[in-house]
Design a protein around this motif. Structure first.
Motif, mmCIF file in Angstrom:
data_model
loop_
_atom_site.group_PDB
_atom_site.id
_atom_site.type_symbol
_atom_site.label_atom_id
_atom_site.label_comp_id
_atom_site.label_asym_id
_atom_site.label_seq_id
_atom_site.Cartn_x
_atom_site.Cartn_y
_atom_site.Cartn_z
ATOM 1 N N PHE A 96 0.693 -1.299 0.018
ATOM 2 C CA PHE A 96 -0.082 -0.039 0.203
ATOM 3 C C PHE A 96 1.006 1.252 -0.003
ATOM 4 C CE2 PHE A 96 -2.677 -3.129 1.832
ATOM 5 C CZ PHE A 96 -3.846 -3.275 1.038
ATOM 6 N N GLY A 97 2.133 1.255 0.174
ATOM 7 C CA GLY A 97 2.882 2.610 0.074
ATOM 8 C C GLY A 97 2.737 3.190 1.519
ATOM 9 N N GLU A 98 3.797 4.252 1.370
ATOM 10 C CA GLU A 98 3.732 5.060 2.725
ATOM 11 C C GLU A 98 2.467 5.544 2.947
ATOM 12 O OE1 GLU A 98 7.247 7.750 3.368
ATOM 13 O OE2 GLU A 98 8.302 6.528 1.733
ATOM 14 N N GLU A 99 1.824 6.007 1.943
ATOM 15 C CA GLU A 99 0.633 6.643 2.326
ATOM 16 C C GLU A 99 -0.449 5.887 2.797
ATOM 17 O OE1 GLU A 99 1.969 6.358 -1.215
ATOM 18 O OE2 GLU A 99 2.979 8.290 -0.978
ATOM 19 N N GLY A 100 -0.605 4.226 2.431
ATOM 20 C CA GLY A 100 -1.405 3.433 3.314
ATOM 21 C C GLY A 100 -1.098 3.455 4.780
ATOM 22 N N GLN A 101 0.295 3.542 5.138
ATOM 23 C CA GLN A 101 0.693 3.337 6.661
ATOM 24 C C GLN A 101 0.325 4.823 7.229
ATOM 25 O OE1 GLN A 101 4.925 2.507 6.407
ATOM 26 N NE2 GLN A 101 4.737 0.329 6.924
ATOM 27 N N GLU A 102 0.500 5.622 6.635
ATOM 28 C CA GLU A 102 -0.020 6.876 6.960
ATOM 29 C C GLU A 102 -1.365 6.882 7.274
ATOM 30 O OE1 GLU A 102 1.492 9.976 4.792
ATOM 31 O OE2 GLU A 102 3.722 9.704 5.128
ATOM 32 N N THR A 103 -2.010 6.639 6.430
ATOM 33 C CA THR A 103 -3.656 6.378 6.643
ATOM 34 C C THR A 103 -3.933 5.422 7.856
ATOM 35 O OG1 THR A 103 -3.886 6.947 4.148
ATOM 36 C CG2 THR A 103 -5.780 5.902 5.506
ATOM 37 N N ALA A 104 -3.391 4.362 7.888
ATOM 38 C CA ALA A 104 -3.772 3.533 8.857
ATOM 39 C C ALA A 104 -3.326 4.233 10.176
ATOM 40 C CB ALA A 104 -3.098 2.129 8.860
ATOM 41 N N VAL A 105 -2.206 4.770 10.349
ATOM 42 C CA VAL A 105 -1.793 5.368 11.763
ATOM 43 C C VAL A 105 -2.575 6.336 12.037
ATOM 44 C CG1 VAL A 105 0.009 6.487 12.846
ATOM 45 C CG2 VAL A 105 0.686 4.645 11.314
#
Length: 173
Positions: A94-103
Motif C-alpha cells: 500500500f505504500g507510505e500513504e497506506g501506512q500513514e492512513t492507517a496510523v
C-alpha cells in the motif's frame, strides 16, 4: 626558477585579503540595528524567572499523546520479527500513504488496515494463519510479541473486509 606559480598565488591572496577586510568592517546600515538591539538589553534588569523572559513558541509540533507517528509505530513493529515482516509487507503493498492512513485513523490503539487480494498471503506468511478457508471472523495474536489482530469477513459481498491490528502489544500479565 619557475615564477608562474608565484604569480598565480598573488591574485588569490589579494582576493582573500579583500574579502577578509570587507567582512571585518560592517557598513553604517549594519551598525545601527546592532546598536539598537544592544541598548534595550542593557537597560533590562529583569530576573530569569520573571514574566518578561518568556520563551517563544515551539518550532516542532509534538504528536498528541494518543496519536503516534508512523515512525513510532514502525519502531514498535520493529521489535518483533513477525510483526515487522507484516508492517514491511503492508508498506510494499500500500505504500507510505497506506501506512500513514492507517496510523492517522487509529482508534484506541488499533489500526484498521486496508485490504486487497495480497493481504491473506501476507498474514499467512507473517503469522501462519490461512484466511482462504472461509473464515467469517478470526482473532489471533503474534506468537512472539502477543500483538493481537482481528479479521472480519463482510456480511455482503459488496462490503469491505475489516482487518485491524494493535499498535502496541500487550505485555504478559
Amino acid at each position: 626558477m619557475n615564477t608562474s606559480e608565484e604569480t598565480d598565488k598573488q591574485p588569490i591572496e589579494e582576493e582573500v585579503a579583500k574579502a577578509e577586510s570587507t567582512e571585518a568592517e560592517p557598513t553604517e546600515a549594519q551598525k545601527e540595528p546592532i546598536a539598537e538591539a544592544v541598548e534595550p538589553a542593557a537597560q533590562s534588569t529583569s530576573k530569569p524567572g520573571s514574566e518578561q523572559t518568556k520563551k517563544g513558541p515551539r518550532t516542532k509540533p509534538r504528536a498528541k499523546k494518543g496519536n503516534p507517528t508512523v515512525k513510532q509505530v514502525s519502531d514498535r513493529f520493529a521489535a518483533c520479527g513477525r510483526c515487522s515482516f507484516l508492517w514491511a509487507g503492508y508498506r510494499v503493498i500500500f505504500g507510505e500513504e497506506g501506512q500513514e492512513t492507517a496510523v492517522v485513523n487509529n482508534r484506541s490503539g488499533w489500526m484498521d488496515l486496508e485490504w486487497n487480494t495480497q493481504m491473506p498471503d501476507l498474514l499467512f506468511k507473517s503469522y501462519g494463519i490461512r484466511l482462504d478457508i472461509s473464515f467469517y471472523h478470526y482473532e489471533g495474536c503474534c506468537k512472539e510479541c502477543r500483538r493481537r489482530f482481528v479479521y472480519q469477513a463482510p456480511d455482503k459481498p459488496e462490503d469491505a473486509v475489516q482487518c485491524a491490528i494493535e499498535i502496541s502489544p500487550n505485555s504478559a500479565k
